[in-house]
Design a protein around this motif. Structure first.
Motif, PDB file in Angstrom:
ATOM      1  N   THR A  58      60.813 -46.697  67.195  1.00  0.00           N
ATOM      2  CA  THR A  58      60.889 -47.568  68.370  1.00  0.00           C
ATOM      3  C   THR A  58      59.652 -48.442  68.525  1.00  0.00           C
ATOM      4  O   THR A  58      59.745 -49.617  68.870  1.00  0.00           O
ATOM      5  CB  THR A  58      61.059 -46.714  69.648  1.00  0.00           C
ATOM      6  OG1 THR A  58      62.224 -45.911  69.512  1.00  0.00           O
ATOM      7  CG2 THR A  58      61.187 -47.576  70.872  1.00  0.00           C
ATOM      8  N   LEU A  59      58.475 -47.875  68.260  1.00  0.00           N
ATOM      9  CA  LEU A  59      57.217 -48.591  68.498  1.00  0.00           C
ATOM     10  C   LEU A  59      56.937 -49.642  67.428  1.00  0.00           C
ATOM     11  O   LEU A  59      56.102 -50.503  67.599  1.00  0.00           O
ATOM     12  CB  LEU A  59      56.066 -47.592  68.591  1.00  0.00           C
ATOM     13  CG  LEU A  59      56.176 -46.597  69.752  1.00  0.00           C
ATOM     14  CD1 LEU A  59      55.057 -45.565  69.692  1.00  0.00           C
ATOM     15  CD2 LEU A  59      56.143 -47.324  71.096  1.00  0.00           C
ATOM     16  N   LYS A  60      57.590 -49.543  66.291  1.00  0.00           N
ATOM     17  CA  LYS A  60      57.538 -50.575  65.242  1.00  0.00           C
ATOM     18  C   LYS A  60      56.096 -50.910  64.833  1.00  0.00           C
ATOM     19  O   LYS A  60      55.531 -51.898  65.257  1.00  0.00           O
ATOM     20  CB  LYS A  60      58.257 -51.837  65.708  1.00  0.00           C
ATOM     21  CG  LYS A  60      59.744 -51.620  65.895  1.00  0.00           C
ATOM     22  CD  LYS A  60      60.447 -52.889  66.313  1.00  0.00           C
ATOM     23  CE  LYS A  60      61.922 -52.635  66.467  1.00  0.00           C
ATOM     24  NZ  LYS A  60      62.544 -53.186  67.625  1.00  0.00           N
ATOM     25  N   PHE A  61      55.520 -50.083  63.997  1.00  0.00           N
ATOM     26  CA  PHE A  61      54.167 -50.290  63.485  1.00  0.00           C
ATOM     27  C   PHE A  61      54.094 -49.718  62.080  1.00  0.00           C
ATOM     28  O   PHE A  61      54.934 -48.909  61.680  1.00  0.00           O
ATOM     29  CB  PHE A  61      53.144 -49.592  64.381  1.00  0.00           C
ATOM     30  CG  PHE A  61      53.279 -48.093  64.357  1.00  0.00           C
ATOM     31  CD1 PHE A  61      52.505 -47.316  63.505  1.00  0.00           C
ATOM     32  CD2 PHE A  61      54.206 -47.447  65.164  1.00  0.00           C
ATOM     33  CE1 PHE A  61      52.650 -45.939  63.461  1.00  0.00           C
ATOM     34  CE2 PHE A  61      54.360 -46.078  65.126  1.00  0.00           C
ATOM     35  CZ  PHE A  61      53.582 -45.325  64.276  1.00  0.00           C
ATOM     36  N   ASN A  62      53.101 -50.115  61.345  1.00  0.00           N
ATOM     37  CA  ASN A  62      52.788 -49.507  60.054  1.00  0.00           C
ATOM     38  C   ASN A  62      51.511 -48.706  60.221  1.00  0.00           C
ATOM     39  O   ASN A  62      50.459 -49.260  60.582  1.00  0.00           O
ATOM     40  CB  ASN A  62      52.597 -50.579  58.970  1.00  0.00           C
ATOM     41  CG  ASN A  62      53.893 -51.275  58.624  1.00  0.00           C
ATOM     42  OD1 ASN A  62      54.959 -50.686  58.694  1.00  0.00           O
ATOM     43  ND2 ASN A  62      53.804 -52.541  58.251  1.00  0.00           N
ATOM     44  N   GLY A  63      51.583 -47.421  59.983  1.00  0.00           N
ATOM     45  CA  GLY A  63      50.414 -46.578  60.168  1.00  0.00           C
ATOM     46  C   GLY A  63      50.806 -45.180  60.584  1.00  0.00           C
ATOM     47  O   GLY A  63      51.891 -44.699  60.242  1.00  0.00           O
ATOM     48  N   ASP A  64      49.933 -44.529  61.343  1.00  0.00           N
ATOM     49  CA  ASP A  64      50.118 -43.131  61.720  1.00  0.00           C
ATOM     50  C   ASP A  64      50.386 -42.982  63.212  1.00  0.00           C
ATOM     51  O   ASP A  64      49.938 -43.798  64.026  1.00  0.00           O
ATOM     52  CB  ASP A  64      48.870 -42.315  61.349  1.00  0.00           C
ATOM     53  CG  ASP A  64      48.589 -42.324  59.860  1.00  0.00           C
ATOM     54  OD1 ASP A  64      49.571 -42.288  59.081  1.00  0.00           O
ATOM     55  OD2 ASP A  64      47.416 -42.378  59.467  1.00  0.00           O
ATOM     56  N   ILE A  65      51.075 -41.910  63.548  1.00  0.00           N
ATOM     57  CA  ILE A  65      51.322 -41.574  64.947  1.00  0.00           C
ATOM     58  C   ILE A  65      51.095 -40.086  65.152  1.00  0.00           C
ATOM     59  O   ILE A  65      51.408 -39.267  64.268  1.00  0.00           O
ATOM     60  CB  ILE A  65      52.761 -41.955  65.375  1.00  0.00           C
ATOM     61  CG1 ILE A  65      52.977 -41.678  66.864  1.00  0.00           C
ATOM     62  CG2 ILE A  65      53.799 -41.232  64.529  1.00  0.00           C
ATOM     63  CD1 ILE A  65      54.296 -42.209  67.409  1.00  0.00           C
ATOM     64  N   THR A  66      50.513 -39.730  66.286  1.00  0.00           N
ATOM     65  CA  THR A  66      50.350 -38.334  66.673  1.00  0.00           C
ATOM     66  C   THR A  66      50.906 -38.166  68.084  1.00  0.00           C
ATOM     67  O   THR A  66      50.543 -38.926  68.987  1.00  0.00           O
ATOM     68  CB  THR A  66      48.868 -37.913  66.664  1.00  0.00           C
ATOM     69  OG1 THR A  66      48.357 -38.032  65.337  1.00  0.00           O
ATOM     70  CG2 THR A  66      48.703 -36.474  67.129  1.00  0.00           C
ATOM     71  N   VAL A  67      51.793 -37.210  68.248  1.00  0.00           N
ATOM     72  CA  VAL A  67      52.306 -36.862  69.570  1.00  0.00           C
ATOM     73  C   VAL A  67      51.913 -35.417  69.832  1.00  0.00           C
ATOM     74  O   VAL A  67      52.303 -34.520  69.088  1.00  0.00           O
ATOM     75  CB  VAL A  67      53.831 -37.030  69.653  1.00  0.00           C
ATOM     76  CG1 VAL A  67      54.332 -36.659  71.042  1.00  0.00           C
ATOM     77  CG2 VAL A  67      54.240 -38.461  69.307  1.00  0.00           C
ATOM     78  N   GLN A  68      51.107 -35.209  70.865  1.00  0.00           N
ATOM     79  CA  GLN A  68      50.626 -33.851  71.135  1.00  0.00           C
ATOM     80  C   GLN A  68      50.732 -33.523  72.612  1.00  0.00           C
ATOM     81  O   GLN A  68      50.628 -34.387  73.479  1.00  0.00           O
ATOM     82  CB  GLN A  68      49.190 -33.678  70.666  1.00  0.00           C
ATOM     83  CG  GLN A  68      48.157 -34.528  71.395  1.00  0.00           C
ATOM     84  CD  GLN A  68      46.796 -34.413  70.741  1.00  0.00           C
ATOM     85  OE1 GLN A  68      46.627 -34.713  69.566  1.00  0.00           O
ATOM     86  NE2 GLN A  68      45.804 -33.974  71.518  1.00  0.00           N
ATOM     87  N   ILE A  69      50.960 -32.240  72.863  1.00  0.00           N
ATOM     88  CA  ILE A  69      50.977 -31.704  74.221  1.00  0.00           C
ATOM     89  C   ILE A  69      49.895 -30.646  74.296  1.00  0.00           C
ATOM     90  O   ILE A  69      49.791 -29.788  73.412  1.00  0.00           O
ATOM     91  CB  ILE A  69      52.351 -31.090  74.549  1.00  0.00           C
ATOM     92  CG1 ILE A  69      53.436 -32.168  74.567  1.00  0.00           C
ATOM     93  CG2 ILE A  69      52.311 -30.382  75.889  1.00  0.00           C
ATOM     94  CD1 ILE A  69      54.823 -31.615  74.823  1.00  0.00           C
ATOM     95  N   GLN A  70      49.075 -30.723  75.320  1.00  0.00           N
ATOM     96  CA  GLN A  70      48.021 -29.715  75.474  1.00  0.00           C
ATOM     97  C   GLN A  70      47.862 -29.364  76.946  1.00  0.00           C
ATOM     98  O   GLN A  70      48.194 -30.146  77.826  1.00  0.00           O
ATOM     99  CB  GLN A  70      46.705 -30.222  74.902  1.00  0.00           C
ATOM    100  CG  GLN A  70      46.237 -31.562  75.416  1.00  0.00           C
ATOM    101  CD  GLN A  70      45.159 -32.168  74.526  1.00  0.00           C
ATOM    102  OE1 GLN A  70      45.440 -32.663  73.437  1.00  0.00           O
ATOM    103  NE2 GLN A  70      43.926 -32.113  75.008  1.00  0.00           N
ATOM    104  N   GLY A  71      47.399 -28.143  77.186  1.00  0.00           N
ATOM    105  CA  GLY A  71      47.249 -27.700  78.560  1.00  0.00           C
ATOM    106  C   GLY A  71      46.464 -26.408  78.642  1.00  0.00           C
ATOM    107  O   GLY A  71      45.839 -25.969  77.671  1.00  0.00           O
ATOM    108  N   ASP A  72      46.526 -25.765  79.809  1.00  0.00           N
ATOM    109  CA  ASP A  72      45.740 -24.551  80.042  1.00  0.00           C
ATOM    110  C   ASP A  72      46.594 -23.290  79.972  1.00  0.00           C
ATOM    111  O   ASP A  72      46.155 -22.209  80.357  1.00  0.00           O
ATOM    112  CB  ASP A  72      45.017 -24.631  81.393  1.00  0.00           C
ATOM    113  CG  ASP A  72      45.978 -24.779  82.574  1.00  0.00           C
ATOM    114  OD1 ASP A  72      47.209 -24.751  82.362  1.00  0.00           O
ATOM    115  OD2 ASP A  72      45.495 -24.932  83.712  1.00  0.00           O
TER     116      ASP A  72
END
Length: 288
Positions: A58-72
């Motif tokens: 969807t974002l239409k790019f050449n390169g890397d993507i990181t999707v992360q969830i973090q919490g306590d």
């Protein structure tokens, strides 16, 4: 016929709406084969994997993507790394108990989602969103609304198929410059898409899925893009990390263990270095 992991893009000919359909079951299985995460964590990583694949297209790019969830909460981090070639890997860090009935918020606690896009050319982009929804798909809906992106809806399914982990998903998005009436059309298509079952996504080909959902619509289906598990770890990357570690720490490990064992947290690969290896690495570093 075996269904391999693929991302399909499609377009509604009579509406200003585009879509994506992805199956990632093989990638999901490969990603987790060297891990022993509790079932809710496996499910969360499967959902993140589907979401990352859809976002990358969807974002239409050449390169890397990181999707992360973090919490306590007990799950300190759940992360997927990918790129525009649909090469994916992922892992989680757990510090606490995760029981079979744990929800997203039980696992993460008070947390947030970070989406980082690092294009081959151009500036790095990072979006941060609080975990306001009950599910990952709901949280991503919030992300699209807050980031002023085009109206977008995600549908994520995970489960088991023939005794193996399975995951897939769909995305609908209004095209740029669409009329306001397109939102009503999107709502109608969302209602149809929400009926998709996990089993259908896991086993049927894209044409059959689109026909079942939208048989009264004129839908154009484009050539698919393969999705695969790919880890970027290597002996060289580990060696590069070793040369920046304090000498005292290296010597302490060598004295106690006789070697340094570096394990990739994504794929579980082990890279072993003895004293001779480290001396050669340092000599090569000085030569450069």
């Amino acid at each position: 016929m075996i269904k391999h992991d693929q991302l399909h893009r499609f377009l509604f000919a009579s509406h200003s709406v585009r879509g994506e359909l992805v199956s990632v079951s093989e990638t999901y299985q490969r990603m987790l084969e060297n891990h022993h995460f509790p079932q809710p964590v496996q499910q969360l990583l499967g959902e993140l994997l589907v979401a990352t694949s859809l976002l990358t297209a969807t974002l239409k790019f050449n390169g890397d993507i990181t999707v992360q969830i973090q919490g306590d909460g007990p799950v300190k981090l759940a992360v997927i790394n990918g790129n525009n070639l649909q090469q994916m890997r992922g892992t989680a860090r757990i510090d606490g108990e995760v029981n079979a009935a744990s929800s997203l918020h039980d696992m993460i606690g008070k947390g947030y989602m970070v989406i980082t896009v690092t294009p081959t050319e151009g500036e790095r982009y990072q979006g941060v969103v609080a975990l306001e929804g009950h599910t990952l798909a709901e949280c991503l809906d919030v992300y699209f609304r807050q980031s002023e992106q085009l109206p977008t809806r995600l549908f994520i399914r995970t489960g088991m198929q023939d005794g193996k982990l399975a995951a897939g998903g769909m995305l609908l998005q209004i095209l740029p410059g669409a009329q306001e009436s397109s939102e009503n059309t999107l709502d109608h298509l969302v209602q149809l898409t929400a009926t998709i079952k996990g089993e259908e996504l896991f086993t049927l080909d894209a044409k059959e899925i689109l026909h079942r959902l939208y048989h009264e619509e004129d839908v154009t289906l484009y050539e698919p893009q393969p999705v695969e598990f790919r880890c970027t770890c290597s002996h060289q990357r580990c060696a590069d990390t070793l040369v920046i570690l304090p000498e005292a720490d290296i010597q302490d490990i060598l004295h106690n263990d006789g070697k340094i064992d570096m394990e990739c947290e994504f794929c579980g690969m082990h890279y072993i270095f003895n004293e001779k290896d480290i001396s050669e690495i340092k000599a090569a570093k000085k030569a450069h």
